[in-house]
Scaffold this motif. Structure first.
Motif, PDB file in Angstrom:
ATOM      1  N   LYS A   3       2.948  -7.914 -15.552  1.00 13.10           N
ATOM      2  CA  LYS A   3       3.503  -8.759 -16.593  1.00 13.10           C
ATOM      3  C   LYS A   3       4.737  -9.509 -16.090  1.00 13.10           C
ATOM      4  CE  LYS A   3       1.862  -6.151 -20.618  1.00 13.10           C
ATOM      5  NZ  LYS A   3       2.283  -5.399 -21.836  1.00 13.10           N
ATOM      6  N   LYS A   4       5.576  -8.788 -15.298  1.00 11.92           N
ATOM      7  CA  LYS A   4       6.779  -9.425 -14.757  1.00 11.92           C
ATOM      8  C   LYS A   4       6.404 -10.520 -13.761  1.00 11.92           C
ATOM      9  CE  LYS A   4       9.958  -5.560 -15.346  1.00 11.92           C
ATOM     10  NZ  LYS A   4      10.906  -4.621 -14.664  1.00 11.92           N
ATOM     11  N   VAL A   5       5.390 -10.248 -12.933  1.00 10.08           N
ATOM     12  CA  VAL A   5       4.935 -11.243 -11.964  1.00 10.08           C
ATOM     13  C   VAL A   5       4.403 -12.475 -12.677  1.00 10.08           C
ATOM     14  CG1 VAL A   5       3.262 -11.722 -10.135  1.00 10.08           C
ATOM     15  CG2 VAL A   5       4.447  -9.517 -10.187  1.00 10.08           C
ATOM     16  N   LYS A   6       3.581 -12.261 -13.708  1.00  7.82           N
ATOM     17  CA  LYS A   6       3.039 -13.386 -14.476  1.00  7.82           C
ATOM     18  C   LYS A   6       4.151 -14.178 -15.149  1.00  7.82           C
ATOM     19  CE  LYS A   6      -1.508 -11.335 -15.414  1.00  7.82           C
ATOM     20  NZ  LYS A   6      -2.435 -10.849 -16.463  1.00  7.82           N
ATOM     21  N   HIS A   7       5.168 -13.461 -15.646  1.00  5.34           N
ATOM     22  CA  HIS A   7       6.285 -14.130 -16.300  1.00  5.34           C
ATOM     23  C   HIS A   7       7.048 -14.998 -15.305  1.00  5.34           C
ATOM     24  CE1 HIS A   7      10.074 -13.777 -19.046  1.00  5.34           C
ATOM     25  NE2 HIS A   7       9.504 -14.957 -19.097  1.00  5.34           N
ATOM     26  N   ILE A   8       7.263 -14.471 -14.097  1.00  6.71           N
ATOM     27  CA  ILE A   8       7.968 -15.227 -13.057  1.00  6.71           C
ATOM     28  C   ILE A   8       7.163 -16.456 -12.650  1.00  6.71           C
ATOM     29  CG2 ILE A   8       8.740 -15.161 -10.650  1.00  6.71           C
ATOM     30  CD1 ILE A   8       9.513 -12.244 -11.116  1.00  6.71           C
ATOM     31  N   LEU A   9       5.846 -16.278 -12.475  1.00  8.20           N
ATOM     32  CA  LEU A   9       4.989 -17.410 -12.106  1.00  8.20           C
ATOM     33  C   LEU A   9       4.961 -18.468 -13.202  1.00  8.20           C
ATOM     34  CD1 LEU A   9       1.975 -15.569 -10.411  1.00  8.20           C
ATOM     35  CD2 LEU A   9       3.806 -16.857  -9.306  1.00  8.20           C
ATOM     36  N   ALA A  10       4.896 -18.025 -14.440  1.00 11.61           N
ATOM     37  CA  ALA A  10       4.900 -18.974 -15.556  1.00 11.61           C
ATOM     38  C   ALA A  10       6.225 -19.735 -15.614  1.00 11.61           C
ATOM     39  CB  ALA A  10       4.656 -18.236 -16.865  1.00 11.61           C
ATOM     40  N   THR A  11       7.318 -19.022 -15.391  1.00 14.68           N
ATOM     41  CA  THR A  11       8.630 -19.678 -15.375  1.00 14.68           C
ATOM     42  C   THR A  11       8.719 -20.682 -14.233  1.00 14.68           C
ATOM     43  OG1 THR A  11       9.626 -17.655 -16.282  1.00 14.68           O
ATOM     44  CG2 THR A  11      11.120 -19.272 -15.305  1.00 14.68           C
ATOM     45  N   PHE A  12       8.146 -20.317 -13.085  1.00 19.13           N
ATOM     46  CA  PHE A  12       8.152 -21.216 -11.931  1.00 19.13           C
ATOM     47  C   PHE A  12       7.396 -22.501 -12.241  1.00 19.13           C
ATOM     48  CE2 PHE A  12       6.359 -22.889  -8.004  1.00 19.13           C
ATOM     49  CZ  PHE A  12       7.475 -22.937  -7.176  1.00 19.13           C
ATOM     50  N   VAL A  13       6.231 -22.374 -12.865  1.00 17.32           N
ATOM     51  CA  VAL A  13       5.420 -23.554 -13.209  1.00 17.32           C
ATOM     52  C   VAL A  13       6.166 -24.449 -14.193  1.00 17.32           C
ATOM     53  CG1 VAL A  13       3.306 -24.330 -14.329  1.00 17.32           C
ATOM     54  CG2 VAL A  13       3.227 -22.415 -12.731  1.00 17.32           C
ATOM     55  N   HIS A  14       6.780 -23.854 -15.220  1.00 24.51           N
ATOM     56  CA  HIS A  14       7.485 -24.644 -16.228  1.00 24.51           C
ATOM     57  C   HIS A  14       8.772 -25.247 -15.666  1.00 24.51           C
ATOM     58  CE1 HIS A  14       4.838 -23.730 -19.514  1.00 24.51           C
ATOM     59  NE2 HIS A  14       4.984 -22.432 -19.359  1.00 24.51           N
ATOM     60  N   SER A  15       9.362 -24.568 -14.668  1.00 22.02           N
ATOM     61  CA  SER A  15      10.630 -25.038 -14.121  1.00 22.02           C
ATOM     62  C   SER A  15      10.454 -26.067 -13.018  1.00 22.02           C
ATOM     63  CB  SER A  15      11.432 -23.849 -13.554  1.00 22.02           C
ATOM     64  OG  SER A  15      11.705 -22.894 -14.545  1.00 22.02           O
ATOM     65  N   PHE A  16       9.255 -26.175 -12.475  1.00 25.22           N
ATOM     66  CA  PHE A  16       9.071 -26.986 -11.271  1.00 25.22           C
ATOM     67  C   PHE A  16       9.487 -28.432 -11.488  1.00 25.22           C
ATOM     68  CE2 PHE A  16       6.813 -29.074  -7.802  1.00 25.22           C
ATOM     69  CZ  PHE A  16       7.097 -28.206  -6.762  1.00 25.22           C
ATOM     70  N   VAL A  17       9.107 -28.995 -12.607  1.00 24.37           N
ATOM     71  CA  VAL A  17       9.535 -30.354 -12.966  1.00 24.37           C
ATOM     72  C   VAL A  17      10.190 -30.267 -14.340  1.00 24.37           C
ATOM     73  CG1 VAL A  17       8.818 -32.711 -13.454  1.00 24.37           C
ATOM     74  CG2 VAL A  17       7.681 -31.423 -11.639  1.00 24.37           C
ATOM     75  N   PRO A  18      11.410 -30.760 -14.467  1.00 23.64           N
ATOM     76  CA  PRO A  18      12.086 -30.709 -15.775  1.00 23.64           C
ATOM     77  C   PRO A  18      11.218 -31.267 -16.894  1.00 23.64           C
ATOM     78  CG  PRO A  18      13.605 -31.450 -14.077  1.00 23.64           C
ATOM     79  CD  PRO A  18      12.247 -31.363 -13.430  1.00 23.64           C
ATOM     80  N   GLN A  19      11.027 -30.436 -17.921  1.00 26.14           N
ATOM     81  CA  GLN A  19      10.169 -30.834 -19.030  1.00 26.14           C
ATOM     82  C   GLN A  19      10.938 -30.709 -20.339  1.00 26.14           C
ATOM     83  OE1 GLN A  19       6.447 -28.647 -18.970  1.00 26.14           O
ATOM     84  NE2 GLN A  19       6.574 -28.400 -16.758  1.00 26.14           N
ATOM     85  N   ASP A  20      10.626 -31.609 -21.270  1.00 27.53           N
ATOM     86  CA  ASP A  20      11.273 -31.550 -22.581  1.00 27.53           C
ATOM     87  C   ASP A  20      10.958 -30.252 -23.302  1.00 27.53           C
ATOM     88  OD1 ASP A  20      12.359 -33.998 -22.160  1.00 27.53           O
ATOM     89  OD2 ASP A  20      10.862 -35.107 -23.304  1.00 27.53           O
ATOM     90  N   ILE A  21       9.754 -29.717 -23.088  1.00 30.97           N
ATOM     91  CA  ILE A  21       9.306 -28.552 -23.848  1.00 30.97           C
ATOM     92  C   ILE A  21      10.038 -27.296 -23.406  1.00 30.97           C
ATOM     93  CG2 ILE A  21       7.323 -27.077 -24.371  1.00 30.97           C
ATOM     94  CD1 ILE A  21       5.549 -29.511 -24.067  1.00 30.97           C
ATOM     95  N   TYR A  22      10.224 -27.134 -22.086  1.00 31.04           N
ATOM     96  CA  TYR A  22      10.750 -25.870 -21.575  1.00 31.04           C
ATOM     97  C   TYR A  22      12.272 -25.828 -21.497  1.00 31.04           C
ATOM     98  CZ  TYR A  22      11.739 -21.950 -18.506  1.00 31.04           C
ATOM     99  OH  TYR A  22      12.241 -20.793 -17.979  1.00 31.04           O
ATOM    100  N   TYR A  23      12.901 -26.866 -20.982  1.00 32.34           N
ATOM    101  CA  TYR A  23      14.324 -26.799 -20.655  1.00 32.34           C
ATOM    102  C   TYR A  23      15.246 -26.605 -21.858  1.00 32.34           C
ATOM    103  CZ  TYR A  23      14.007 -27.280 -15.663  1.00 32.34           C
ATOM    104  OH  TYR A  23      13.761 -27.014 -14.352  1.00 32.34           O
ATOM    105  N   PRO A  24      14.952 -27.167 -23.053  1.00 31.02           N
ATOM    106  CA  PRO A  24      15.810 -26.849 -24.208  1.00 31.02           C
ATOM    107  C   PRO A  24      15.825 -25.362 -24.552  1.00 31.02           C
ATOM    108  CG  PRO A  24      14.552 -28.828 -24.640  1.00 31.02           C
ATOM    109  CD  PRO A  24      14.008 -28.249 -23.368  1.00 31.02           C
ATOM    110  N   LYS A  25      14.767 -24.634 -24.162  1.00 32.01           N
ATOM    111  CA  LYS A  25      14.724 -23.191 -24.432  1.00 32.01           C
ATOM    112  C   LYS A  25      15.772 -22.433 -23.623  1.00 32.01           C
ATOM    113  CE  LYS A  25       9.748 -23.163 -25.467  1.00 32.01           C
ATOM    114  NZ  LYS A  25       8.419 -22.599 -25.080  1.00 32.01           N
ATOM    115  N   LEU A  26      16.231 -23.031 -22.518  1.00 29.16           N
ATOM    116  CA  LEU A  26      17.235 -22.363 -21.686  1.00 29.16           C
ATOM    117  C   LEU A  26      18.557 -22.200 -22.439  1.00 29.16           C
ATOM    118  CD1 LEU A  26      16.669 -24.064 -18.200  1.00 29.16           C
ATOM    119  CD2 LEU A  26      15.960 -21.791 -18.930  1.00 29.16           C
TER     120      LEU A  26
END
Length: 280
Positions: free
Chosen positions: A2-25
């Motif tokens: 689960k931790k590995v999947k979470h890290i990979l998912a975060t990596f995918v969302h973080s790779f290019v700044p996106q409106d959907i993900y970055y406000p969640k930070l």
């Protein structure tokens, strides 16, 4: 998993700044981003270290060492190179050349010329050129010139060269062990510290630049956005270093990319935020 999947998912969302993900930070704990950043940075540091070790592998170093020794053995018996108070003198009335043969490709390794200087552009530059009062090192278009130490007083002859070869063969295994121990520790540490300093500096500059337009901006959140937003710069730096090692000015590219992506990441993080929450 689960931790590995979470890290990979975060990596995918973080790779290019996106409106959907970055406000969640803005509502994501800084501790999570720091742990994630450390894992990603360690991964890239491992790749960079592998590239460096491959480029200067023990097999390659031993190969070039043996080729250089074979060339040094051809040093003339009657030649004397004398350093006296920072001045080089020789009993030759012509230049002394040393070529290292790596298979069919000769390398212009060494040249001694105490009377005339190599001022003609058509003369190829050796790796090491010893003039009358200074040494010149040329590598991949870069030239470094250094005067001799005024306290130097010694003589180089064929027996001196043979003694040097004997000592080199004797200490080479210990040197290799020490060199690669330092290399494996120093390269990733230098890479991680260097990138982290650039992240902190870029975050501070972006914070100062945007605080006029975003009054509720916070430096800690700028750093957090930069930790997630520097994946493309890290990937680009690693790729350039793998394709063109020791040639491309990676430092300049790294500074520019990290600043630009930090700026975009922070802007995207606050672009959809309508409140004045400080975040965690």
């Amino acid at each position: 998993m689960k931790k590995v999947k979470h890290i990979l998912a975060t990596f995918v969302h973080s790779f290019v700044p996106q409106d959907i993900y970055y406000p969640k930070l803005l509502h994501t704990r800084f501790q999570f981003s720091f742990k994630y950043y450390f894992i990603v940075l360690s991964f890239f540091a491992l790749i960079i270290t592998g590239i460096v070790v491959y480029q200067v592998s023990p097999i390659k170093m031993a190969h070039y060492k043996n080729a250089t020794i074979r060339s040094l053995m051809s040093f003339p018996d009657d030649v004397k190179l004398t350093f006296t108070k920072g001045i080089l003198e020789t009993n030759l009335d012509k230049p002394l050349f040393l070529w290292v043969y790596d298979g069919s490709q000769p390398l212009f390794m060494f040249m001694v010329q105490t009377r005339d200087k190599m001022e003609n552009a058509h003369i190829p530059l050796p790796l090491v050129f010893l003039g009358q009062d200074k040494a010149q090192i040329s590598y991949k278009g870069s030239v470094f010139v250094r005067p001799y130490n005024s306290s130097w007083n010694f003589l180089i002859t064929k027996p001196t060269i043979q003694s040097f070869i004997t000592q080199t063969n004797s200490y080479f295994p210990a040197f290799i062990l020490f060199f690669y121990t330092i290399l494996i520790v120093l390269v990733p540490l230098t890479f991680m510290v260097g990138v982290s300093l650039l992240v902190l500096l870029s975050s501070f500059l972006v914070f100062v630049l945007l605080r006029t337009f975003i009054p509720h901006i916070h430096l800690k959140k700028c750093i957090q956005a930069s930790m997630h937003g520097t994946h493309v710069p890290l990937f680009t730096i690693t790729l350039l270093f793998a394709l063109f090692p020791f040639v491309v000015n990676v430092a300049t590219i790294a500074v520019s990319l990290i600043f630009v992506f930090t700026l975009v990441s922070v802007y995207e993080m606050y672009s959809k935020d309508t409140g004045h929450r400080k975040g965690r």
